[in-house]
Design an enzyme around this catalytic site. Structure first.
Site, PDB file in Angstrom:
ATOM      1  N   SER A 136       0.876  -1.178   0.000  1.00 35.42           N
ATOM      2  CA  SER A 136       0.000   0.000   0.000  1.00 35.42           C
ATOM      3  C   SER A 136       0.906   1.218   0.000  1.00 35.42           C
ATOM      4  O   SER A 136       2.097   1.129   0.321  1.00 35.42           O
ATOM      5  CB  SER A 136      -0.843  -0.006   1.283  1.00 35.42           C
ATOM      6  OG  SER A 136      -1.380   1.269   1.555  1.00 35.42           O
ATOM      7  N   TYR A 149      -1.704  -1.007  10.539  1.00 38.69           N
ATOM      8  CA  TYR A 149      -1.658  -1.174   9.080  1.00 38.69           C
ATOM      9  C   TYR A 149      -0.338  -0.643   8.520  1.00 38.69           C
ATOM     10  O   TYR A 149       0.317  -1.289   7.708  1.00 38.69           O
ATOM     11  CB  TYR A 149      -2.859  -0.433   8.476  1.00 38.69           C
ATOM     12  CG  TYR A 149      -3.101  -0.685   7.004  1.00 38.69           C
ATOM     13  CD1 TYR A 149      -3.872  -1.778   6.595  1.00 38.69           C
ATOM     14  CD2 TYR A 149      -2.590   0.162   6.029  1.00 38.69           C
ATOM     15  CE1 TYR A 149      -4.113  -2.009   5.243  1.00 38.69           C
ATOM     16  CE2 TYR A 149      -2.822  -0.064   4.690  1.00 38.69           C
ATOM     17  CZ  TYR A 149      -3.594  -1.149   4.294  1.00 38.69           C
ATOM     18  OH  TYR A 149      -3.819  -1.372   2.956  1.00 38.69           O
TER      19      TYR A 149
HETATM   20  P1  NAD Z   1     -11.180  -6.655   0.517  1.00 35.12           P
HETATM   21  O1  NAD Z   1     -11.701  -6.510   1.895  1.00 35.12           O
HETATM   22  O2  NAD Z   1     -12.086  -6.440  -0.643  1.00 35.12           O
HETATM   23  O3  NAD Z   1     -10.462  -8.075   0.354  1.00 35.12           O
HETATM   24  C1  NAD Z   1      -9.588  -8.565   1.330  1.00 35.12           C
HETATM   25  C2  NAD Z   1      -9.781 -10.063   1.406  1.00 35.12           C
HETATM   26  O4  NAD Z   1      -8.855 -10.579   2.394  1.00 35.12           O
HETATM   27  C3  NAD Z   1     -11.196 -10.440   1.865  1.00 35.12           C
HETATM   28  O5  NAD Z   1     -11.779 -11.372   0.973  1.00 35.12           O
HETATM   29  C4  NAD Z   1     -10.970 -11.029   3.254  1.00 35.12           C
HETATM   30  O6  NAD Z   1     -11.896 -12.067   3.586  1.00 35.12           O
HETATM   31  C5  NAD Z   1      -9.546 -11.556   3.124  1.00 35.12           C
HETATM   32  N1  NAD Z   1      -8.949 -11.749   4.441  1.00 35.12           N
HETATM   33  C6  NAD Z   1      -8.837 -10.821   5.431  1.00 35.12           C
HETATM   34  N2  NAD Z   1      -8.338 -11.398   6.529  1.00 35.12           N
HETATM   35  C7  NAD Z   1      -8.113 -12.708   6.229  1.00 35.12           C
HETATM   36  C8  NAD Z   1      -7.629 -13.827   6.963  1.00 35.12           C
HETATM   37  N3  NAD Z   1      -7.321 -13.744   8.272  1.00 35.12           N
HETATM   38  N4  NAD Z   1      -7.508 -15.012   6.336  1.00 35.12           N
HETATM   39  C9  NAD Z   1      -7.869 -15.140   5.042  1.00 35.12           C
HETATM   40  N5  NAD Z   1      -8.373 -14.130   4.316  1.00 35.12           N
HETATM   41  C10 NAD Z   1      -8.483 -12.922   4.897  1.00 35.12           C
HETATM   42  O7  NAD Z   1      -9.935  -5.668   0.457  1.00 35.12           O
HETATM   43  P2  NAD Z   1      -9.025  -5.140  -0.766  1.00 35.12           P
HETATM   44  O8  NAD Z   1      -9.237  -3.690  -0.814  1.00 35.12           O
HETATM   45  O9  NAD Z   1      -9.200  -5.969  -1.991  1.00 35.12           O
HETATM   46  O10 NAD Z   1      -7.582  -5.392  -0.127  1.00 35.12           O
HETATM   47  C11 NAD Z   1      -6.670  -6.348  -0.623  1.00 35.12           C
HETATM   48  C12 NAD Z   1      -5.259  -5.919  -0.259  1.00 35.12           C
HETATM   49  O11 NAD Z   1      -4.989  -4.665  -0.873  1.00 35.12           O
HETATM   50  C13 NAD Z   1      -5.038  -5.704   1.249  1.00 35.12           C
HETATM   51  O12 NAD Z   1      -3.757  -6.201   1.619  1.00 35.12           O
HETATM   52  C14 NAD Z   1      -5.085  -4.203   1.407  1.00 35.12           C
HETATM   53  O13 NAD Z   1      -4.320  -3.760   2.496  1.00 35.12           O
HETATM   54  C15 NAD Z   1      -4.469  -3.784   0.087  1.00 35.12           C
HETATM   55  N6  NAD Z   1      -4.780  -2.403  -0.294  1.00 35.12           N
HETATM   56  C16 NAD Z   1      -6.067  -2.025  -0.511  1.00 35.12           C
HETATM   57  C17 NAD Z   1      -6.337  -0.704  -0.864  1.00 35.12           C
HETATM   58  C18 NAD Z   1      -7.726  -0.208  -1.124  1.00 35.12           C
HETATM   59  O14 NAD Z   1      -7.896   1.013  -1.241  1.00 35.12           O
HETATM   60  N7  NAD Z   1      -8.719  -1.048  -1.273  1.00 35.12           N
HETATM   61  C19 NAD Z   1      -5.277   0.213  -0.979  1.00 35.12           C
HETATM   62  C20 NAD Z   1      -3.978  -0.218  -0.747  1.00 35.12           C
HETATM   63  C21 NAD Z   1      -3.732  -1.534  -0.415  1.00 35.12           C
END
Ligand code: NAD
Length: 254
Positions: A136, A149
């Protein structure tokens, strides 16, 4: 996505494992890797991953990455590892619940370490591998109230670099992709909550609250992140390692 008529898809014969593949960025990555010809293992604690795997022709693994050693439940024969699962918790440091802090480290640092040590022997034996860590902008910058985070994503960036150094002689690369705000359920829920809290409409929340630090006042789409992840998995990216690729609408240019 990357297949050209008359040519083998880029990742034909490769096996990928994507964590957090039931939703958002992980789902988009799994779809892109499958479209490029990889056999894909989709890992998530949410049962929704089963339907996604069925749709993509992949294998679902309902596993909580925060419990014990999750790697023992997962295959070792993996050529592409995408460490993507993650979650957020927002609170000032002096009020931050220690168990939530610990949970974020387990899911976003310890699980990527455990999975890497589980699959690297196979990658080393084949002389080829790709580790892509979904970090991120918070892997390089801090924001108030996001101690767990920010600490976890900085930790993941460090882990990624060490894997890059150790994997170099084995044909294994390791990189991070570092998005700003991406249109996923994680963020859509924040938009709804903030709109209620501030009494403004959703569009204003996106431009005035979430994207204050983005020069481009638009959310990144999950498919854009998946394209970058897929690019890092190609043979053309064999010398791209130990790096971080920001996809943040200009946030870190400031
Ligand atoms: P999301 O919530 O749509 O998806 C995250 C997934 O991770 C979910 O399906 C959840 O069930 C799974 N998960 C969480 N904890 C878990 C566990 N203990 N065991 C197994 N699965 C688990 O979120 P996203 O936005 O797609 O995020 C995905 C990645 O991208 C993350 O690492 C997040 O930090 C990173 N990210 C997201 C953004 C954003 O703006 N959405 C920005 C920067 C980085």
């Amino acid at each position: 996505m990357n297949s050209v008529p008359g040519h083998s898809p880029e990742l034909a014969g490769r096996t990928a494992l994507v964590t957090g593949a039931g939703s958002g960025i992980g789902r988009a990555c799994a779809a892109a890797l499958a479209a490029a010809g990889a056999k894909v293992h989709l890992v998530d604690r949410d049962e929704a991953v089963r339907a996604v795997a069925e749709e993509l022709g992949g294998a679902a693994h309902v596993v909580d990455l925060a419990q014990g050693d999750p790697a023992r439940l997962l295959p070792t024969e993996v050529d592409v590892l995408v460490n993507n699962a993650g979650l957020q918790h927002v609170a000032p440091v002096h009020e931050f619940p220690p168990d939530r802090f610990e949970l974020l480290q387990r899911v976003m640092v310890t699980a990527p370490f455990l999975l890497a040590r589980h699959v690297l022997p196979h990658m080393y034996a084949r002389g080829w591998g790709r580790v892509v860590n979904v970090s991120s902008v918070h892997g390089q910058r801090a924001s108030a109230f996001k101690s767990a985070y920010v600490a976890a994503k900085h930790g993941l960036e460090g882990l990624s670099k060490v894997i890059a150094l150790e994997g170099a002689e084995h044909g294994v690369t390791s990189n991070c992709v570092s998005p700003g705000y991406v249109r996923t359920p994680l963020v859509e829920n924040q938009i709804a909550d903030q709109a209620r809290a501030h009494g403004v409409d959703r569009d204003r929340v996106v431009t005035d609250v979430l994207l204050t630090k983005h020069a481009i006042k638009e959310l990144v789409e999950p498919d854009e992140v998946a394209h970058l992840v897929l690019w890092l998995c190609g043979d053309h990216a064999a010398h791209v390692t130990g790096s971080t690729f920001t996809l943040d609408g200009g946030w870190t240019a400031q």
